[in-house]
Scaffold this motif. Structure first.
Motif, PDB file in Angstrom:
ATOM      1  N   ALA A 291     -57.649 -67.545 -20.692  1.00 59.75           N
ATOM      2  CA  ALA A 291     -57.588 -68.436 -21.858  1.00 59.75           C
ATOM      3  C   ALA A 291     -58.269 -67.778 -23.059  1.00 59.75           C
ATOM      4  N   ARG A 292     -59.437 -67.162 -22.801  1.00 60.19           N
ATOM      5  CA  ARG A 292     -60.137 -66.451 -23.885  1.00 60.19           C
ATOM      6  C   ARG A 292     -59.238 -65.356 -24.454  1.00 60.19           C
ATOM      7  N   GLU A 293     -58.548 -64.673 -23.542  1.00 62.64           N
ATOM      8  CA  GLU A 293     -57.672 -63.550 -23.928  1.00 62.64           C
ATOM      9  C   GLU A 293     -56.570 -63.994 -24.890  1.00 62.64           C
ATOM     10  N   ILE A 294     -56.040 -65.206 -24.673  1.00 61.92           N
ATOM     11  CA  ILE A 294     -54.928 -65.664 -25.527  1.00 61.92           C
ATOM     12  C   ILE A 294     -55.393 -66.692 -26.570  1.00 61.92           C
ATOM     13  N   GLY A 295     -56.703 -66.840 -26.698  1.00 60.62           N
ATOM     14  CA  GLY A 295     -57.235 -67.746 -27.721  1.00 60.62           C
ATOM     15  C   GLY A 295     -56.947 -69.214 -27.441  1.00 60.62           C
ATOM     16  N   LEU A 296     -56.999 -69.567 -26.158  1.00 60.54           N
ATOM     17  CA  LEU A 296     -56.766 -70.974 -25.783  1.00 60.54           C
ATOM     18  C   LEU A 296     -58.099 -71.617 -25.405  1.00 60.54           C
ATOM     19  N   GLU A 297     -58.395 -72.725 -26.026  1.00 60.37           N
ATOM     20  CA  GLU A 297     -59.627 -73.477 -25.749  1.00 60.37           C
ATOM     21  C   GLU A 297     -59.378 -74.346 -24.507  1.00 60.37           C
ATOM     22  N   LEU A 298     -60.222 -74.192 -23.456  1.00 59.96           N
ATOM     23  CA  LEU A 298     -59.979 -75.011 -22.256  1.00 59.96           C
ATOM     24  C   LEU A 298     -60.263 -76.486 -22.497  1.00 59.96           C
ATOM     25  N   LYS A 299     -61.217 -76.746 -23.387  1.00 60.85           N
ATOM     26  CA  LYS A 299     -61.504 -78.141 -23.718  1.00 60.85           C
ATOM     27  C   LYS A 299     -60.275 -78.720 -24.424  1.00 60.85           C
ATOM     28  N   GLY A 300     -59.675 -79.704 -23.802  1.00 65.17           N
ATOM     29  CA  GLY A 300     -58.491 -80.329 -24.390  1.00 65.17           C
ATOM     30  C   GLY A 300     -57.185 -79.656 -24.001  1.00 65.17           C
ATOM     31  N   ALA A 301     -57.238 -78.533 -23.267  1.00 62.01           N
ATOM     32  CA  ALA A 301     -55.996 -77.866 -22.847  1.00 62.01           C
ATOM     33  C   ALA A 301     -55.233 -78.772 -21.875  1.00 62.01           C
ATOM     34  N   ARG A 302     -53.899 -78.765 -22.020  1.00 63.45           N
ATOM     35  CA  ARG A 302     -53.070 -79.615 -21.151  1.00 63.45           C
ATOM     36  C   ARG A 302     -52.645 -78.819 -19.911  1.00 63.45           C
ATOM     37  N   VAL A 303     -52.865 -79.436 -18.743  1.00 60.37           N
ATOM     38  CA  VAL A 303     -52.599 -78.748 -17.477  1.00 60.37           C
ATOM     39  C   VAL A 303     -51.543 -79.510 -16.678  1.00 60.37           C
ATOM     40  N   VAL A 304     -50.607 -78.748 -16.077  1.00 60.27           N
ATOM     41  CA  VAL A 304     -49.644 -79.335 -15.139  1.00 60.27           C
ATOM     42  C   VAL A 304     -49.847 -78.658 -13.788  1.00 60.27           C
ATOM     43  N   VAL A 305     -49.907 -79.449 -12.716  1.00 62.41           N
ATOM     44  CA  VAL A 305     -50.081 -78.891 -11.372  1.00 62.41           C
ATOM     45  C   VAL A 305     -48.890 -79.271 -10.494  1.00 62.41           C
TER      46      VAL A 305
ATOM     47  N   SER B  84     -51.202 -95.472 -13.381  1.00 62.05           N
ATOM     48  CA  SER B  84     -50.862 -95.179 -14.783  1.00 62.05           C
ATOM     49  C   SER B  84     -49.791 -94.103 -14.870  1.00 62.05           C
ATOM     50  N   GLY B  85     -49.243 -93.885 -16.047  1.00 64.84           N
ATOM     51  CA  GLY B  85     -48.270 -92.820 -16.264  1.00 64.84           C
ATOM     52  C   GLY B  85     -46.877 -93.207 -15.810  1.00 64.84           C
ATOM     53  N   ARG B  86     -45.999 -92.185 -15.841  1.00 65.29           N
ATOM     54  CA  ARG B  86     -44.607 -92.439 -15.498  1.00 65.29           C
ATOM     55  C   ARG B  86     -44.261 -91.573 -14.292  1.00 65.29           C
ATOM     56  N   ALA B  87     -43.606 -92.179 -13.298  1.00 65.88           N
ATOM     57  CA  ALA B  87     -43.218 -91.439 -12.096  1.00 65.88           C
ATOM     58  C   ALA B  87     -41.898 -90.723 -12.342  1.00 65.88           C
TER      59      ALA B  87
ATOM     60  N   ASP C  92     -48.372 -88.164 -17.490  1.00 69.45           N
ATOM     61  CA  ASP C  92     -49.013 -88.972 -18.529  1.00 69.45           C
ATOM     62  C   ASP C  92     -49.617 -88.033 -19.573  1.00 69.45           C
ATOM     63  N   SER C  93     -48.981 -87.981 -20.745  1.00 71.41           N
ATOM     64  CA  SER C  93     -49.442 -87.019 -21.752  1.00 71.41           C
ATOM     65  C   SER C  93     -50.826 -87.373 -22.292  1.00 71.41           C
ATOM     66  N   THR C  94     -51.307 -88.611 -22.034  1.00 73.13           N
ATOM     67  CA  THR C  94     -52.649 -88.965 -22.497  1.00 73.13           C
ATOM     68  C   THR C  94     -53.715 -88.593 -21.468  1.00 73.13           C
ATOM     69  N   GLY C  95     -53.278 -88.117 -20.288  1.00 69.06           N
ATOM     70  CA  GLY C  95     -54.241 -87.652 -19.280  1.00 69.06           C
ATOM     71  C   GLY C  95     -54.240 -88.499 -18.022  1.00 69.06           C
ATOM     72  N   LEU C  96     -54.278 -87.803 -16.877  1.00 71.86           N
ATOM     73  CA  LEU C  96     -54.320 -88.484 -15.573  1.00 71.86           C
ATOM     74  C   LEU C  96     -55.734 -88.406 -15.006  1.00 71.86           C
TER      75      LEU C  96
END
Ligand code: NAD
Length: 370
Positions: A161-175, A232-235, A208-212
């Motif tokens: 993340a540091r390498e590509i200038g991405l801040e982990l705080k607030g970064a959106r993650v999909v698993v 919450s969220g959409r299935a 859920d784009s607002t966070g799970l």
């Protein structure tokens, strides 16, 4: 007749042992690929349709993975022909017979893989005093329970993340795949301030784009319930996670899930490979062409094997976490720097780094130098 040396190249395999004990119905193959870095660590796979070729290919993957992880261990793998869901007594008899057959093969240290678990490693330990991935009660560090691989994946993501200038705080993650690797990766990334916006298991996805709520999703899985039952969220369907816009996309389920047919659908800045070979070579090329950084599996998901090595050398859980953090950060950094310097994909840089370490180690060995 089949050429028994058909897998041979300049790295190995050192030996391939075929084991047959008709009295207990045991057929197994152990491939010890290369032990220049140290005794080979690699899993014992039990399935009805395994083969010598599979054992060799997996052993080679372990040679590179262990070297890339910076461990003083070579690579090996074994396969036992059989249905892993056979009655427990029969399985114990088979595994114990396997253990006694490899007693003198001291350059190979067995660990768990598909179809075997910590109980099976306990039987092997009881027979020959040599295995990793043991139950906690007999000195094991339960790597899936503590989330060793998800922890290491988070360290790799942090460096990248540091390498590509991405801040982990607030970064959106999909698993994709909320199992041992995926749910712990989500937990450790959430601790760094990232937001889980979608997750899937084999039965579906929750978005859920607002966070799970990661803890609530983990509790659901621990209760044996599918993610789509989350409040919450959409299935959605399991593969709906491919289209969810995010910053970090984590495959943590099956091989080849990202391929030439769907790579263009990923809308992310980074793919952190938790699963083994989740992206085909074409998909990795296509992602790189779009500026998406792929962290190769055997660099990013090495937390489990590093944990096993620490266990083997008598280390504690805290030492395992510290070693995973140190090694995966250093290796991710080296691989990304080398990929940039030589203008190749991170995977090619990682393979080159691993082979270089193995060849270096081979120079120190008497039987190689003469
Ligand atoms: P796991 O069985 O604990 O979890 C796998 C998860 O993936 C489950 O939740 C399952 O429902 C889900 N899944 C299966 N098919 C799916 C699909 N089509 N779409 C979405 N989800 C799906 O397994 P794990 O131990 O977490 O391993 C996952 C992957 O990571 C495997 O490729 C494994 O080889 C690799 N890996 C695991 C470790 C480890 O320490 N456990 C280490 C290195 C690599």
């Amino acid at each position: 007749m089949e050429d028994v040396f058909r897998f041979a190249d300049d790295l190995g395999p050192l030996k391939i042992v075929h084991i047959h004990r008709p009295s207990v119905g045991l057929k197994a193959v152990v491939a010890v690929d290369n032990v220049a870095c140290g005794p080979a660590i690699g899993g014992v796979r039990m399935a009805p349709d395994v083969s010598t070729e599979e054992a060799f290919r997996l052993a080679r993957a372990m040679t590179l993975k262990n070297a890339a992880a910076g461990l003083a261990h070579g690579g090996g793998k074994s396969v036992i022909f059989g249905d892993p869901r056979m009655p427990l007594r029969d399985k114990e008899r088979l595994i114990r017979a396997f253990a006694s057959a490899i007693e003198d093969l001291t350059e190979y240290i067995p660990g768990p893989d598909m179809g075997t678990d910590e109980l099976a490693m306990g039987w092997i330990q009881d027979e020959i005093g040599r295995s990793v991935g043991l139950p906690r009660e007999i000195g094991g560090i339960p790597l899936d329970e503590i989330g060793a691989t998800g922890f290491g994946l988070t360290a790799a993501v942090d460096v990248a993340a540091r390498e590509i200038g991405l801040e982990l705080k607030g970064a959106r993650v999909v698993v994709q795949g909320f199992g041992s690797v995926g749910r712990h990766a989500a937990r450790f990334l959430a601790e760094k301030g990232a937001t889980l916006v979608a997750a899937s298991d084999s039965q579906g996805a929750i978005i859920d784009s607002t966070g799970l709520d990661v803890a609530a999703l983990s509790a659901l899985k621990a209760a044996g319930r599918p993610l789509k039952e989350h409040k919450s969220g959409r299935a959605g369907a399991a593969d709906a996670v491919i289209d969810v816009p995010c910053d970090i996309w984590i495959p943590a389920a099956r091989p080849d899930v990202i391929n030439a047919a769907n790579a263009a659908r990923l809308n992310t800045r980074m793919v952190a490979q938790g699963a083994n070979i989740p992206c085909t070579a074409e998909a990795e090329q296509a992602l790189a062409a779009r500026g998406v950084l792929s962290l190769p599996d055997f660099i990013a998901n090495a937390g489990g094997v590093i944990c096993a090595a620490v266990e083997y050398h008598g280390g504690t859980q805290a030492q395992a976490f510290a070693t995973i953090d140190e090694k995966i950060r250093a290796n991710t950094q080296s691989v990304l720097a080398e990929a940039k310097r030589t203008q190749v994909l991170p995977r090619a840089a990682a393979v080159a780094l691993a082979k270089q370490r193995v060849r270096h180690a081979m120079q120190t060995r008497r039987w190689e130098a003469r």
